[in-house]
Scaffold this active site. Structure first.
Site, PDB file in Angstrom:
ATOM      1  N   GLY A   8       0.816  -1.212   0.000  1.00 23.41           N
ATOM      2  CA  GLY A   8       0.000   0.000   0.000  1.00 23.41           C
ATOM      3  C   GLY A   8       0.844   1.254   0.000  1.00 23.41           C
TER       4      GLY A   8
ATOM      5  N   GLY B  86       2.346   3.727   4.234  1.00 26.78           N
ATOM      6  CA  GLY B  86       3.106   2.720   3.496  1.00 26.78           C
ATOM      7  C   GLY B  86       4.383   3.332   2.929  1.00 26.78           C
TER       8      GLY B  86
ATOM      9  CE  LYS C 185      -7.452   5.626   3.130  1.00 26.52           C
ATOM     10  NZ  LYS C 185      -7.397   6.511   4.303  1.00 26.52           N
TER      11      LYS C 185
ATOM     12  CE  LYS D 145      -4.746   5.198  15.180  1.00 22.40           C
ATOM     13  NZ  LYS D 145      -3.817   4.719  14.191  1.00 22.40           N
TER      14      LYS D 145
ATOM     15  CG  ASN E 194     -10.600   9.405  12.110  1.00 17.36           C
ATOM     16  OD1 ASN E 194     -10.032   9.957  13.040  1.00 17.36           O
ATOM     17  ND2 ASN E 194      -9.988   8.542  11.344  1.00 17.36           N
TER      18      ASN E 194
ATOM     19  CB  SER F 122      -8.913  13.072  10.914  1.00 17.85           C
ATOM     20  OG  SER F 122     -10.058  13.093  10.085  1.00 17.85           O
TER      21      SER F 122
HETATM   22  O1  PAF Z   1      -6.929   8.698  11.353  1.00 17.31           O
HETATM   23  C1  PAF Z   1      -6.250   9.645  11.798  1.00 17.31           C
HETATM   24  O2  PAF Z   1      -6.168  10.724  11.212  1.00 17.31           O
HETATM   25  C2  PAF Z   1      -5.458   9.438  13.075  1.00 17.31           C
HETATM   26  O3  PAF Z   1      -5.586   8.085  13.469  1.00 17.31           O
HETATM   27  C3  PAF Z   1      -5.823  10.371  14.236  1.00 17.31           C
HETATM   28  C4  PAF Z   1      -5.322   9.804  15.547  1.00 17.31           C
HETATM   29  C5  PAF Z   1      -7.290  10.613  14.323  1.00 17.31           C
HETATM   30  C6  PAF Z   1      -5.051  11.653  14.103  1.00 17.31           C
HETATM   31  O4  PAF Z   1      -5.379  12.412  12.975  1.00 17.31           O
END
Ligand code: PAF
Length: 310
Positions: A11, A16, A81, A188, A196, A257
């Site tokens: 990727g 990547g 993704k 996470k 997001n 994000s």
């Molecule tokens: O997806 C993202 O952008 C990141 O994982 C995070 C932690 C939200 C920071 O931008």
């Protein structure tokens, strides 16, 4: 090129490219697997451009689309993704040794389970990274901040974990191991579920979510809901996860994000593997996750708009 490879990075997105470049700079035999021939040819010819701390450097890299000509790798590290996981792993198999390990550092829940349907589960490792990076163009990445990888073996295979640790150490990738892989992936996912979609729907950078009272409240509600689902699934969620999300917003205040970047580019997002998956897991347990469900629908609408805009 065709020969022994230490790592195949799957990727050519921001993460990547960055990890391929860092490992190549550290002297590892590494190659980057793409699926678009034109882009791969450009990256192979020019190298990966890395912008970091106000400086720009170009790192030569082996990049291609035909795994059967790329060599035979001991490790695959996948960054595609979440919705491309199965296709990407299936494509990569001819470039992997028979006993290769596969490490997923993707966003979302369910990736290692899908990979384990293609690669024997004992060889699959999973984790997260806190490194932030933005793709500025094909094979051109800007580092927002170097973080570290946290990973482990969902099947509890310490030998594979130790060997992968050695690879990351030689590749100059900061890392730590965990025996609680699902807890790490869910933590996470909760961070991503809270930050997001709200940034993607509002267009705001991460830091603004804590500056704006209504959005901060909404973000806290997402965290509470997602943490409740996680605990119902048997996941350990730290009590101060809400504080953790807010401090990540602060630490990445200037970041757009990944989901905001996706909707801005008119691309599909990973919502189905973050909020959508959390809502699905809730339903499996006859519970509800109405905020995650609502955010999933709104992002689907945003995707629809982006995909039909010209
Ligand atoms: O997806 C993202 O952008 C990141 O994982 C995070 C932690 C939200 C920071 O931008």
């Amino acid at each position: 090129m065709s020969g022994e490879l230490e790592a195949l990075i799957i990727g050519p997105g921001a993460m990547g490219c960055l990890h391929a470049a860092l490992m190549a700079e550290a002297g590892l035999e590494v190659a980057l697997l793409d699926y678009r021939a034109e882009r791969a040819a450009r990256i192979a010819e020019r190298g990966i451009i890395v912008e970091e701390d106000g400086e720009k450097r170009t790192v030569p890299i082996v990049c291609g689309v035909d795994p059967s000509t790329m060599g035979s790798a001991q490790y695959g590290i996948i960054f595609v993704k979440a919705y491309d996981t199965v296709e990407a792993v299936t494509r990569a198999v001819p470039a992997l040794r028979d006993d290769a390990s596969m490490l997923t550092l993707q966003n979302g829940i369910g990736n290692y389970e899908r990979i384990s349907e293609i690669i024997p589960p004992a060889r699959v490792l999973a984790g997260t990274t806190t490194t932030g990076a933005t793709l500025l163009g094909d094979g051109h990445v800007r580092v927002a901040g170097r973080g570290s990888v946290q990973f482990g073996s969902p099947k509890g295979n310490p030998r594979r974990v130790r060997a992968t640790e050695a690879l990351l150490a030689r590749g100059g990738i900061e890392h730590e191991t965990t025996i609680a892989v699902d807890d790490v992936l869910w933590a996470k996912a909760i961070v991503n579920a809270a930050i997001n979609p709200l940034t993607a729907l509002t267009g705001l950078r991460n830091g603004m979510l804590v500056e704006h009272d209504e959005l901060r409240e909404l973000m806290r509600a997402v965290v509470r809901e997602a943490a409740t689902v996680a605990r119902a699934c048997g996941i350990f969620v730290r009590e101060d996860i809400g504080m953790m999300v807010e401090s990540i917003c602060g630490a990445t205040a200037e970041n757009r994000s990944s989901m905001l970047q996706d909707v801005t580019a008119g691309k599909r997002t990973e919502i189905d593997f973050i909020n959508g998956e959390i809502a699905r897991r809730a339903e499996e347990r006859e519970r509800e996750a109405p905020i995650c469900r609502l955010l999933t629908s709104l992002i689907h609408g945003r995707e629809q708009a982006g995909l039909t805009e010209t």
